[in-house]
Design a protein around this motif. Structure first.
Motif, PDB file in Angstrom:
ATOM      1  N   HIS A  92       0.824  -1.204   0.000  1.00 58.65           N
ATOM      2  CA  HIS A  92       0.000   0.000   0.000  1.00 58.65           C
ATOM      3  C   HIS A  92       0.862   1.261   0.000  1.00 58.65           C
ATOM      4  CE1 HIS A  92      -3.258  -2.768   0.753  1.00 58.65           C
ATOM      5  NE2 HIS A  92      -2.535  -3.276   1.731  1.00 58.65           N
ATOM      6  N   GLU A 113      -5.769  -8.127  -2.384  1.00 58.92           N
ATOM      7  CA  GLU A 113      -7.098  -7.719  -2.848  1.00 58.92           C
ATOM      8  C   GLU A 113      -7.519  -6.361  -2.288  1.00 58.92           C
ATOM      9  OE1 GLU A 113      -9.359 -11.180  -1.746  1.00 58.92           O
ATOM     10  OE2 GLU A 113      -9.098 -12.087  -3.728  1.00 58.92           O
ATOM     11  N   LYS A 114      -6.830  -5.878  -1.269  1.00 57.82           N
ATOM     12  CA  LYS A 114      -7.145  -4.572  -0.673  1.00 57.82           C
ATOM     13  C   LYS A 114      -6.412  -3.415  -1.343  1.00 57.82           C
ATOM     14  CE  LYS A 114      -7.719  -6.578   3.920  1.00 57.82           C
ATOM     15  NZ  LYS A 114      -7.123  -6.641   5.270  1.00 57.82           N
ATOM     16  N   ASP A 130      -5.564  -0.447  -3.473  1.00 55.16           N
ATOM     17  CA  ASP A 130      -6.378   0.549  -4.177  1.00 55.16           C
ATOM     18  C   ASP A 130      -5.559   1.111  -5.339  1.00 55.16           C
ATOM     19  OD1 ASP A 130      -8.067   2.548  -5.015  1.00 55.16           O
ATOM     20  OD2 ASP A 130      -7.747   3.816  -3.250  1.00 55.16           O
ATOM     21  N   SER A 144      -6.541   2.824  -7.746  1.00 53.85           N
ATOM     22  CA  SER A 144      -7.020   4.135  -8.203  1.00 53.85           C
ATOM     23  C   SER A 144      -6.187   5.292  -7.653  1.00 53.85           C
ATOM     24  CB  SER A 144      -8.490   4.325  -7.826  1.00 53.85           C
ATOM     25  OG  SER A 144      -8.639   4.428  -6.429  1.00 53.85           O
ATOM     26  N   LYS A 145      -5.387   5.047  -6.623  1.00 56.69           N
ATOM     27  CA  LYS A 145      -4.577   6.130  -6.057  1.00 56.69           C
ATOM     28  C   LYS A 145      -3.293   6.383  -6.845  1.00 56.69           C
ATOM     29  CE  LYS A 145      -2.081   3.546  -2.499  1.00 56.69           C
ATOM     30  NZ  LYS A 145      -1.864   3.432  -1.046  1.00 56.69           N
ATOM     31  N   SER A 154      -1.439   2.460 -12.806  1.00 56.72           N
ATOM     32  CA  SER A 154      -2.497   1.609 -12.241  1.00 56.72           C
ATOM     33  C   SER A 154      -2.780   0.352 -13.068  1.00 56.72           C
ATOM     34  CB  SER A 154      -3.771   2.408 -11.981  1.00 56.72           C
ATOM     35  OG  SER A 154      -4.277   2.981 -13.134  1.00 56.72           O
ATOM     36  N   LYS A 206      -2.375  -3.428 -11.581  1.00 52.22           N
ATOM     37  CA  LYS A 206      -3.511  -4.352 -11.689  1.00 52.22           C
ATOM     38  C   LYS A 206      -3.071  -5.652 -12.356  1.00 52.22           C
ATOM     39  CE  LYS A 206      -7.869  -5.561 -11.694  1.00 52.22           C
ATOM     40  NZ  LYS A 206      -8.007  -6.757 -10.901  1.00 52.22           N
TER      41      LYS A 206
END
Length: 68
Positions: free
Chosen positions: A9, A42-43, A45, A47-48, A54, A58
């Motif tokens: 993250h 899976e957590k 994000d 989009s940040k 991105s 992904k």
């Protein structure tokens, strides 16, 4: 291990990508960690991150989840 999963993250997308790649080895040799890793991956994000990064993150996520 859980502290290391925080790298998934990170604000820097290159750190996230490198760590996702490194987790391939963990997946191969530590099957008891599959569920913990899957849950944390899976957590993420995506989009940040910038539009240029991105889709790459992904793709890395999908590859890792396919290995589990």
């Amino acid at each position: 291990m859980l502290g290391m999963l925080a790298l998934l993250h990170d604000e820097k997308p290159t750190v996230v990508r490198q760590y996702l790649t490194a987790l391939h080895e963990v997946i191969l040799y530590r099957p008891e960690l599959h569920e913990v890793i899957k849950s944390e991956v899976e957590k993420i994000d995506v989009s940040k991150y910038k539009d240029s990064m991105s889709p790459l993150i992904k793709k890395d996520i999908d590859e890792l989840l396919d290995m589990i």
